[in-house]
Scaffold this motif. Sequence first.
Motif: not given
Length: 315
Positions: A44-53, A1-13
């Motif tokens: 989510t079982r998904c890669r949401l973020i990747e690093r570039t440097g 189940m998706l967590n609203s607080g973590r969704l908010h962090l992703l939206s802010q990012l």
Amino acid sequence: MLNSGRLHLLSQLDTLGTVRAVADTLHLSASTVSQQLAVLETETRCRLIERTGRRVRLTPAGLLLARRAREILDRMADAEAELRALNDEPIGTVRLAVFQSAIYSLAVPAANRLATTHPHLRLELVEMEPHESGPALRSGEADVIVTTTDYSGLTWGADLDVISLGSDPVLLVLPNGHPLAARAAVDLAACKEETWACDRPQSYMADLTVRLCRESGFEPRVACRFSNYLMLLRHVETTGSIALLPALAVTADHAVVTRRLSPPVHRNVAVVVRRGAPQRAAVNAVIAALRDHPEIEALSAPDASREDRKAAPRP
């Protein structure tokens, strides 16, 4: 189940661009933000973020979820408000961002009226200038903003509802006894030898002052930069500097003289909200309170969209 607080962090990012900016905005540590985003990837079982440097960016899956997150969070807030207020009574907290010259003329009187008419609604006032409040509205940091639609740094897209409050003249502020005070209106070309008091760099009024002076053939010689208009007015009073300020910012308790510009300049003042924003009953009550103000002389100027030179940049 998706967590609203973590969704908010992703939206802010997605909005702010860096983990550090998200952490600073939400008063968290950068490590906490990173940890929570890692948990969201596991959920989510998904890669949401990747690093570039040394930086991070959202993957296609991250971008998709970040955009959906705003819709999800808005719908959750709607549901919560509806459950708590089945009788449509406006309740909850509405964050109102206002530029400083409208705080005591518009926002505080509106808050006082709302405290009487809607006692279950809590209005949180935040001072933000136009270059700050637009991004805050889109990121969800603010629910309602009072701004000027002449600010070129914000795109007025279909995602925003704009409600006009009036047109506020931009005035030349002079110390008492200044020779230019003998004129009914002043062409800025007459001010090329003056010393100027200005707002912060990149702010709406600072950019407007530089633009209008350059259009009049000179570069302003700036003596000070204050984000506080009371300090700026005090500088004009005591040092002989001059300034450009909106009429809403100049009150009768300062020993200064104001003169309109020739040709005249106005800024268009408006309430702006995100279309489909949560807590519509509460947001609508705040909008109504801001519009239902006693007559304010500074907002009764003629429509600036006519033949007057507007405060918006020229094409």
